[in-house]
Design an enzyme around this catalytic site. Structure first.
Site, mmCIF file in Angstrom:
data_model
loop_
_atom_site.group_PDB
_atom_site.id
_atom_site.type_symbol
_atom_site.label_atom_id
_atom_site.label_comp_id
_atom_site.label_asym_id
_atom_site.label_seq_id
_atom_site.Cartn_x
_atom_site.Cartn_y
_atom_site.Cartn_z
ATOM 1 N N HIS A 1 -8.119 -4.798 -0.725
ATOM 2 C CA HIS A 1 -7.112 -4.007 0.456
ATOM 3 C C HIS A 1 -6.458 -4.716 1.266
ATOM 4 O O HIS A 1 -4.613 -5.505 1.349
ATOM 5 C CB HIS A 1 -7.136 -2.458 -0.310
ATOM 6 C CG HIS A 1 -6.160 -1.757 -0.091
ATOM 7 N ND1 HIS A 1 -4.709 -1.782 -0.845
ATOM 8 C CD2 HIS A 1 -5.558 -1.644 0.377
ATOM 9 C CE1 HIS A 1 -3.642 -0.783 -0.564
ATOM 10 N NE2 HIS A 1 -4.204 -0.821 0.742
ATOM 11 N N SER B 1 0.730 -1.382 -0.237
ATOM 12 C CA SER B 1 -0.396 -0.260 0.334
ATOM 13 C C SER B 1 0.584 1.580 0.010
ATOM 14 O O SER B 1 1.418 1.279 -1.370
ATOM 15 C CB SER B 1 -1.340 -0.097 1.845
ATOM 16 O OG SER B 1 -1.522 0.780 1.243
ATOM 17 N N ASP C 1 -8.809 -5.845 -5.115
ATOM 18 C CA ASP C 1 -8.031 -4.566 -4.367
ATOM 19 C C ASP C 1 -8.557 -3.077 -5.446
ATOM 20 O O ASP C 1 -8.390 -3.386 -6.266
ATOM 21 C CB ASP C 1 -7.061 -4.932 -4.580
ATOM 22 C CG ASP C 1 -5.745 -3.268 -3.523
ATOM 23 O OD1 ASP C 1 -7.336 -2.296 -3.476
ATOM 24 O OD2 ASP C 1 -4.896 -2.796 -3.720
#
Length: 377
Positions: free
Chosen positions: A350, A152, A317
């Site tokens: 995610h 991320s 995601d």
């Protein structure tokens, strides 16, 4: 995968050399809190830096002696015999500048005033974090990392490392990331920030002196963020439309289990995370765009990279979709860099980069195993 690095402890590095930030502001001195796992080899060639995501910190693996339930946030990935094998690698996790877990940030005391920095703490960027991380590497005597790894926002830092210091790592692992945020992602961040900024207890960022905490705003920000981290399938399978009390009460109290879950997550987060840090972290996300100074051409921006890459994305995601990872891959291939790409089928959205998905773990183990062989050669 239950092998742990065991009991760990945090360390603190103090820096008196001023750090000029991308904004032009200057931090005259600052601290970075970090943890290390495994041993640095004689050649100092086996170091791996872990870059944390928005709400992450330096406690990446293991447990604390006085907090046996406080397990590192990536403990399933790091440890003896795990993909990032601490029998093979010297692993570093740190809390970034602006954080709220020991490194200098808004809640830290400004030695010039004796009061918390609060609203006076400057905006920080991914580039600033990489500069501070490089200084920590210098302090630890590490000239070149075997790999820099992040998921991320951490993946964005790993990518920036390859541009700011292209010769200081041999491999870069960019997981569940993107070369910049979409307008939709910036919009989510802005709504989350506004929940904090409009909380009456925020006091313009100087709530420390008012002995208040903008918990309502931080709680709402986390609830919104958490929705974007999960996939629709996960929410449907885990909660569906299940009622908390088995019947509809026709009111505005919590009725559905998903509501109860989100409020629990929001309350928990607001109990330990700093609101000013949340604002800083989301702004760093918004500002990250290495192609900005190259007429928005990612191919040109990534021409500086020299490392080998592993890029990983996850099918569900939607915050950082696989097509965003493929943008990074295509730009690196355009520059004739060596790139491995894995698109993992996962139901976790995610948050997949934190999970123990079998295919994901296998990809990480295989790639990092090759790096371990290089270090041992």
């Amino acid at each position: 995968m239950d092998n742990s690095v065991g009991i760990v402890s945090a360390q603190r590095a103090h820096f008196d050399t001023p750090l000029t930030l991308k904004s032009g502001a200057v931090l005259p001195h600052y601290d970075l809190v970090y943890e290390t796992y495994g041993a640095l080899n004689a050649a100092k060639s086996n170091a791996i830096l872990i870059c944390h995501a928005l709400s992450g910190h330096h406690h990446v693996a293991g447990v604390y002696a006085d907090e046996p339930k406080n397990v590192g946030w990536w403990d399933n990935m790091i440890g003896p015999g795990k993909p990032i094998d601490t029998n093979q690698f010297f692993v570093i996790g740190l809390n970034n500048l602006g954080g709220c877990h020991g490194s200098t940030g808004p809640s830290s005391l400004d030695p010039e005033t004796g009061q918390p920095y609060g609203s006076a703490f400057p905006v920080v960027t991914v580039e600033d974090w990489v500069e501070a991380q490089a200084r920590l590497a210098d302090r630890l005597g590490i000239g070149q990392f075997a790999a820099i790894v992040g998921g991320s926002l951490g993946g964005m830092q790993a990518l920036q490392w390859s541009l700011s210091y292209p010769a200081r790592m041999r491999h870069v692992l960019v997981i569940a990331a993107a070369p910049k945020l979409t307008a939709q992602n910036i919009a989510f961040n802005d709504v989350a920030r506004n929940a904090i900024l409009t909380d009456p207890d925020f006091h313009g960022g100087d709530y420390y002196q008012h002995h208040t905490v903008p918990k309502r705003g931080l709680r709402l920000a986390r609830m919104l963020g958490h929705i974007t981290y999960l996939s629709d399938d996960v929410m449907a399978n885990k909660f569906g439309r299940e009622l908390r009390h088995g019947k509809v009460n026709y009111g505005y109290e919590v009725e559905f289990q998903i509501e109860s879950y989100l409020r629990y997550q929001g309350d928990k987060f607001a109990g330990y995370f700093d609101a000013n840090t949340y604002l800083l972290m989301t702004k760093a996300l918004d500002y990250f765009d290495p192609a900005h100074d190259y007429e928005h051409e990612l191919n040109r921006a990534l021409a500086r990279a020299q490392a080998e890459f592993l890029v990983v994305s996850f099918s569900t995601d939607w915050r950082f979709s696989p097509e965003r990872s493929r943008e990074i891959v295509n730009a690196l291939l355009h520059n004739k860099r060596r790139v491995s790409y894995a698109e993992i089928t996962s139901a976790h959205g995610h948050d997949s980069f934190l999970m123990e998905d079998e295919q994901y773990i296998a990809v990480m183990r295989a790639y990092l195993g090759r790096i371990a062989q290089e270090c041992a050669a």
